[in-house]
Each structure stands twice: as structure tokens, then as C-alpha cells.
Design a protein around this motif. Structure first.
Motif, PDB file in Angstrom:
ATOM      1  N   GLU A 162       7.277  15.461 -59.750  1.00 22.58           N
ATOM      2  CA  GLU A 162       5.893  15.040 -59.978  1.00 22.58           C
ATOM      3  C   GLU A 162       4.910  16.185 -59.785  1.00 22.58           C
ATOM      4  O   GLU A 162       4.038  16.424 -60.635  1.00 22.58           O
ATOM      5  N   THR A 228      12.397  13.012 -57.970  1.00 19.61           N
ATOM      6  CA  THR A 228      11.249  12.280 -57.429  1.00 19.61           C
ATOM      7  C   THR A 228      10.012  12.517 -58.282  1.00 19.61           C
ATOM      8  O   THR A 228       9.648  13.680 -58.529  1.00 19.61           O
ATOM      9  N   PRO A 229       9.369  11.489 -58.817  1.00 20.91           N
ATOM     10  CA  PRO A 229       9.533  10.068 -58.480  1.00 20.91           C
ATOM     11  C   PRO A 229      10.494   9.295 -59.390  1.00 20.91           C
ATOM     12  O   PRO A 229      10.760   8.130 -59.123  1.00 20.91           O
ATOM     13  N   TRP A 230      10.947   9.919 -60.482  1.00 18.37           N
ATOM     14  CA  TRP A 230      11.852   9.194 -61.382  1.00 18.37           C
ATOM     15  C   TRP A 230      12.989  10.104 -61.794  1.00 18.37           C
ATOM     16  O   TRP A 230      12.773  11.273 -62.052  1.00 18.37           O
ATOM     17  N   SER A 232      14.728   8.929 -59.300  1.00 16.95           N
ATOM     18  CA  SER A 232      14.956   8.928 -57.854  1.00 16.95           C
ATOM     19  C   SER A 232      16.429   9.149 -57.526  1.00 16.95           C
ATOM     20  O   SER A 232      17.319   8.674 -58.219  1.00 16.95           O
ATOM     21  N   TRP A 245      13.623   9.502 -50.676  1.00 14.33           N
ATOM     22  CA  TRP A 245      12.367  10.056 -51.171  1.00 14.33           C
ATOM     23  C   TRP A 245      12.012  11.398 -50.553  1.00 14.33           C
ATOM     24  O   TRP A 245      11.356  12.225 -51.184  1.00 14.33           O
ATOM     25  N   ARG A 290       8.864   1.416 -50.108  1.00 13.42           N
ATOM     26  CA  ARG A 290       9.094   2.796 -49.660  1.00 13.42           C
ATOM     27  C   ARG A 290       8.511   2.961 -48.259  1.00 13.42           C
ATOM     28  O   ARG A 290       7.386   2.502 -47.988  1.00 13.42           O
TER      29      ARG A 290
END
Length: 313
Positions: A162, A228-230, A232, A245, A290
């Protein structure tokens, strides 16, 4: 300079906005069709379309840009150059040949390394210490065209997908705005890519996020940041998926099998890997929000000796 801009996500929208702010005339925008979102299936426009409409720029959304009717429509918009950023479709040679200055691509890596769909994630996962933007003259290959202009940045130890994406998103707009006057002034020298120096960054899939604890803690830490964030990075705890995370490497060897929880503190817990320990600082258990490891441990009593990972029958 008259431009037709092709792109789809936020990364591309930032470059479109930068071109407009620099005074370039964008005669049309080409982007992907609107996509349904959520349970309602409501169609949501891509970010580039939102930006274009805000500036009252005509928008094309062809299912396939290579279809003859799409090419004919494209030819109706005057352009000295086409600029492409994360468009999501491969341009046929017929499209590449339309504008006088050809087609430029804003690519999120320092070519020739990391050609392909997911360079931002892969530079983190692979442990690179720098990356950047390459402005490339497009050809019919996959990110194989001549390199025209580069801007470089360091990859910080805390960067995840990110944060690095957002840095490169801004850098891409800066790079294309700087490169265009150099191109039209004849002050850019095309540089051929050396194929032997290239590597491929395939599209990221959810399955690539599963942690394999026999790898080193350093490799897993980079995997977590790169995912992170996808989508994950994740493992399993007592049969439930656990997303990781935020983690850290600890240079300590215990002799425990990879995946074994070796220590549980108030703030975190540590897991054995193929080399070193992985300190888990923030996580998300399946069906939960989270949270910090500290908050998680208040409700779940992990025990040293437990193993993370899939339960095999």
C-alpha cells in the motif's frame, strides 16, 4: 500536446490528474468497463473514469480495445500521443501505430526488471532496496519497449504494498509530466532493454499469501509486507485462517520445528521459521476484526509448542 489517456485504477488516475494540471489537453480517456460491487451488484466506475468525468473528458470503455469498432472510435479523437498506465488490456499494433509519437507506458518498476502485472508487490517480496517508474515506448511485447525516462526511489524497511504503491502513484505522474517536453524537444534517447536482465512479476493471487514457515523469517516478513493490504499473508491457528498484518524478524534460533509457537509475550508471540523467529505484532483471525497481538492474546491463550498452519488429516 493532445493526449488520449488509457488507464483504470487509482495509480493511473493520479497520472491523468498530473497531466491535466500540467496543462496538457486530454481529448479522450479509455478505461475498463464499470464493474459490479458487493451484494447489490451496483456498477462502480473505475477511478480513471471518475477523474475524466470530473474534467468533462469523453470516456471510452471498450470490452476489448482490439475490436475493430473500438479502434475506429478511438481514431475519432485527435492525439499526438497515447499515454498508458495500468490499463489492463494489451494494445494491438494497429493502435500503437495511430499517434505520431506512438504510445508511452508509465510502468511501476525500473525496467528491464519486473516486467508484468505486479511489480510493486514483487520488489518488496524479493527484497529489492530500490524501485521506481520507467516511461517506456510501447511495442507489441509485454513491457519490452525502449526505455525513455526513469525516476528512482528507495524501498524503506517499513514499506508495504500500500505505501509503496502510493509513492509510485505520485512518482508516475511526476515522471510523465517531466518526460513529455523532453520527448517533443528531441532530448530523450531511447534505450533498448536487455532481455537477460529482465524478470517477470506475475499477477498476485490469493494463494500466494499462504505462509510457509520453513522459509526464513526475513522472507516471510517481506511476504507479509508485499501482500499488505491485499491479498494479505495468512496462516492457520487452531483450524481458522489467521491473516498476518504486521510482523518482525528476530535473529534467534531455538531448534523448534518451523511453525511452532516458541514464546508468548504480552505484546506479541514468536514463531519458529526455517531461520530465525517471526514476531507477530498485528493479525486478524477468521471472523474477527484486525487487531494488535496484545489484544488478541487477551482473549486467546496461545501456548508455546502449538503449531501454526493447516491441520493435516
Amino acid at each position: 500536446m493532445k493526449i488520449v489517456f488509457m488507464g483504470t485504477p487509482d495509480f493511473a488516475a493520479a497520472s491523468l490528474e498530473a497531466l491535466l494540471q500540467a496543462g496538457h489537453q486530454v481529448t479522450a480517456v479509455v478505461t475498463q468497463p464499470d464493474k459490479p460491487k458487493g451484494r447489490s451488484g451496483e456498477l462502480v466506475p473505475p477511478p480513471v473514469k471518475v477523474t475524466a468525468l470530473a474534467h468533462q473528458i469523453p470516456v471510452m470503455q471498450p470490452v476489448r480495445i482490439r475490436h475493430p469498432e473500438a479502434i475506429e472510435e478511438l481514431k475519432q479523437y485527435p492525439a499526438d500521443i497515447y499515454i498508458v498506465a495500468a490499463f489492463g488490456q494489451i494494445l494491438p499494433q494497429e493502435v500503437l501505430d495511430i499517434p505520431a509519437y506512438g504510445c508511452l507506458n508509465i510502468h511501476a518498476s525500473l525496467l528491464p526488471k519486473y516486467r508484468g502485472a505486479s511489480p510493486i508487490q514483487h520488489v518488496i517480496i524479493d527484497g529489492e532496496d530500490k524501485t521506481g517508474i520507467t516511461i517506456m515506448q510501447m511495442d507489441a511485447g509485454l513491457d519490452t519497449g525502449d526505455m525513455l525516462y526513469k525516476k528512482e526511489i528507495a524501498i524503506e524497511a517499513h514499506d508495504n504494498y500500500e505505501t509503496l504503491h502510493d509513492k509510485l502513484m505520485i512518482l508516475g505522474g511526476e515522471a510523465i509530466v517531466e518526460a513529455l517536453p523532453l520527448l517533443t524537444g528531441g532530448n530523450l534517447t531511447p534505450q533498448k532493454q536487455v532481455d537477460a536482465d529482465s524478470c517477470y512479476a506475475p499477477i498476485i493471487k490469493k494463494s500466494m499469501g499462504e505462509v510457509e514457515f520453513h522459509r526464513t523469517s526475513a522472507e516471510i516478513e517481506r511476504q507479509v509486507r508485499g501482500m499488505t493490504p491485499w491479498p494479505s499473508a495468512y496462516t492457520y491457528c487452531r483450524g481458522k485462517q489467521m491473516k498476518l498484518w504486521n510482523v518482525a524478524c528476530v535473529e534467534e534460533e531455538t531448534g523448534e520445528a518451523p511453525g511452532t509457537i516458541v514464546r508468548v509475550d504480552k505484546e506479541a508471540f514468536l514463531v519458529a521459521t526455517g531461520k530465525g523467529l517471526l514476531q507477530v505484532n498485528e493479525l486478524q483471525l477468521e471472523g474477527k476484526k484486525r487487531m494488535s497481538a496484545k489484544d488478541f492474546l487477551l482473549g486467546v491463550k496461545l501456548v508455546p509448542g502449538e503449531k501454526l498452519g493447516k491441520i493435516l488429516d
